[in-house]
Design an enzyme around this catalytic site. Sequence first.
Site, PDB file in Angstrom:
ATOM      1  N   GLN A 206       0.912  -1.126   0.179  1.00 47.46           N
ATOM      2  CA  GLN A 206      -0.018   0.073   0.031  1.00 47.46           C
ATOM      3  C   GLN A 206       0.813   1.254  -0.014  1.00 47.46           C
ATOM      4  O   GLN A 206       1.737   1.347   0.611  1.00 47.46           O
ATOM      5  CB  GLN A 206      -0.810  -0.134   1.083  1.00 47.46           C
ATOM      6  CG  GLN A 206      -1.991   0.946   1.282  1.00 47.46           C
ATOM      7  CD  GLN A 206      -3.144   0.638   2.092  1.00 47.46           C
ATOM      8  OE1 GLN A 206      -3.485  -0.403   2.223  1.00 47.46           O
ATOM      9  NE2 GLN A 206      -4.131   1.650   2.098  1.00 47.46           N
TER      10      GLN A 206
ATOM     11  N   SER B 210       4.837  -5.722   3.160  1.00 48.19           N
ATOM     12  CA  SER B 210       3.452  -5.760   3.779  1.00 48.19           C
ATOM     13  C   SER B 210       2.449  -6.310   2.848  1.00 48.19           C
ATOM     14  O   SER B 210       2.831  -7.614   2.402  1.00 48.19           O
ATOM     15  CB  SER B 210       3.218  -4.122   3.916  1.00 48.19           C
ATOM     16  OG  SER B 210       1.914  -4.115   4.614  1.00 48.19           O
ATOM     17  N   LEU B 211       1.444  -5.652   2.227  1.00 46.80           N
ATOM     18  CA  LEU B 211       0.501  -6.171   1.299  1.00 46.80           C
ATOM     19  C   LEU B 211       1.089  -7.100   0.319  1.00 46.80           C
ATOM     20  O   LEU B 211       0.485  -8.244  -0.222  1.00 46.80           O
ATOM     21  CB  LEU B 211      -0.363  -5.145   0.921  1.00 46.80           C
ATOM     22  CG  LEU B 211      -1.129  -5.588  -0.707  1.00 46.80           C
ATOM     23  CD1 LEU B 211      -2.184  -6.323  -0.136  1.00 46.80           C
ATOM     24  CD2 LEU B 211      -1.288  -3.964  -1.145  1.00 46.80           C
TER      25      LEU B 211
ATOM     26  N   ARG C 260      -8.534  -8.144   4.554  1.00 44.13           N
ATOM     27  CA  ARG C 260      -7.607  -7.453   5.291  1.00 44.13           C
ATOM     28  C   ARG C 260      -7.599  -5.915   5.369  1.00 44.13           C
ATOM     29  O   ARG C 260      -7.610  -5.235   6.274  1.00 44.13           O
ATOM     30  CB  ARG C 260      -6.100  -7.918   4.610  1.00 44.13           C
ATOM     31  CG  ARG C 260      -5.229  -7.489   5.509  1.00 44.13           C
ATOM     32  CD  ARG C 260      -3.753  -8.029   4.788  1.00 44.13           C
ATOM     33  NE  ARG C 260      -2.390  -7.597   5.140  1.00 44.13           N
ATOM     34  CZ  ARG C 260      -1.688  -6.378   4.751  1.00 44.13           C
ATOM     35  NH1 ARG C 260      -2.095  -5.613   3.839  1.00 44.13           N
ATOM     36  NH2 ARG C 260      -0.864  -6.243   5.664  1.00 44.13           N
TER      37      ARG C 260
ATOM     38  N   HIS D 192       0.680  -2.099  11.144  1.00 49.25           N
ATOM     39  CA  HIS D 192       1.847  -2.954  11.594  1.00 49.25           C
ATOM     40  C   HIS D 192       2.404  -2.370  12.874  1.00 49.25           C
ATOM     41  O   HIS D 192       3.314  -2.068  13.383  1.00 49.25           O
ATOM     42  CB  HIS D 192       2.960  -2.840  10.444  1.00 49.25           C
ATOM     43  CG  HIS D 192       2.801  -3.380   9.367  1.00 49.25           C
ATOM     44  ND1 HIS D 192       2.570  -4.830   9.022  1.00 49.25           N
ATOM     45  CD2 HIS D 192       2.888  -2.854   7.967  1.00 49.25           C
ATOM     46  CE1 HIS D 192       2.416  -5.052   7.962  1.00 49.25           C
ATOM     47  NE2 HIS D 192       2.406  -3.938   7.254  1.00 49.25           N
TER      48      HIS D 192
ATOM     49  N   GLN E 131       1.858 -10.572  10.949  1.00 49.01           N
ATOM     50  CA  GLN E 131       2.073  -9.541  10.128  1.00 49.01           C
ATOM     51  C   GLN E 131       1.345  -8.379  10.502  1.00 49.01           C
ATOM     52  O   GLN E 131       1.704  -6.973  10.402  1.00 49.01           O
ATOM     53  CB  GLN E 131       2.216  -9.926   8.463  1.00 49.01           C
ATOM     54  CG  GLN E 131       2.849  -8.688   7.627  1.00 49.01           C
ATOM     55  CD  GLN E 131       2.063  -8.550   6.388  1.00 49.01           C
ATOM     56  OE1 GLN E 131       1.002  -8.192   6.249  1.00 49.01           O
ATOM     57  NE2 GLN E 131       2.871  -8.988   5.444  1.00 49.01           N
TER      58      GLN E 131
END
Length: 321
Positions: free
Chosen positions: A11, A92-93, A117, A203, A252
């Site tokens: 993102q 991340s994503l 998510r 996060h 995560q």
Amino acid sequence: MNDIAFLFPGQGSQRPGMGRDLVARHPELTDRYYRVADEVLGFELSKLCFEGSKEELLPTEITQPAVFLTGVAVLDVLRGHGVTPSVTAGHSLGEYTALVCAGVLEWTDALRLVRRRGELMAGVNERTPGAMAAVIGLSAAEVEELCARTHGRTGAVVEVANYNDPRQQVISGERDAVREVAAAAKAAGAERAVTLNVGAPFHCSLMRELEEEFTAELDTVAFRDPRLPVLANVTAAVVRTGAEAKDCLRRQLAGAVRWEETLRAIGDRGVASFVEAGPGRVLSGFCRTTLPDASCHPAGEAGRIDRFLNTWQRPDGTPLE
């Protein structure tokens, strides 16, 4: 040695029109991915990718599947040209796209997961408004200390969410606490402390409330053992099994993205060429700062893929077509 790593962005990498030039060049992607994605999600994600404004792409529950889908399309194009990675990771994503690349997840299952998510993360922000900021020019230890001081004084949540490269750490948490740490970072000598335009405080421990519900989502999906090495954000280490990959995705949500360590771990494997397979060029910048001798290729658009292909050879030394 001609090993290459595929890196998948997360993102913040979204761009209006992303993927449109790929579909124009490779129309088979429309039926293979974009129409399927629209059917799976029940809305026209393809139209948002190709025609959506910056504002329309900003909501977390839209951004995440849009960036993921673009990464899957780029992966298809690269594979179609005979480019195969020896290792992969995603920021991340982007870890979901990396798991698709490694054969751990079916792409449609991963699409459903990233959509859910995003919805869950957006819900946290509605209940506890948060923020994120990139601190540039201080070490990780210095930023951790600033976060600890603010938390100790106020009790508010503010933590290092992303260890991106030696000069950039991203902080995440409650809005006022993030602002306070950003101001303290500037006073401590940071070159910049930039508030990020994101939809939730990713996060950090504010996301821990999602773990149980999202674990139930993860349990509905088949996770296979990786077919090639894939590194997890929360450990910066190779995931060995499908079960381990699932657990890393759960962790995560509230765990930090250890991206600098991930890049160094890939470099330690002898890999010196990296392709950023998705929109934007953020990961290429992190790669150059962390591994200055590496070759980094952003490849989220047809023209950039062409430029990469003109410089790359297969491991046997033959040029790509």
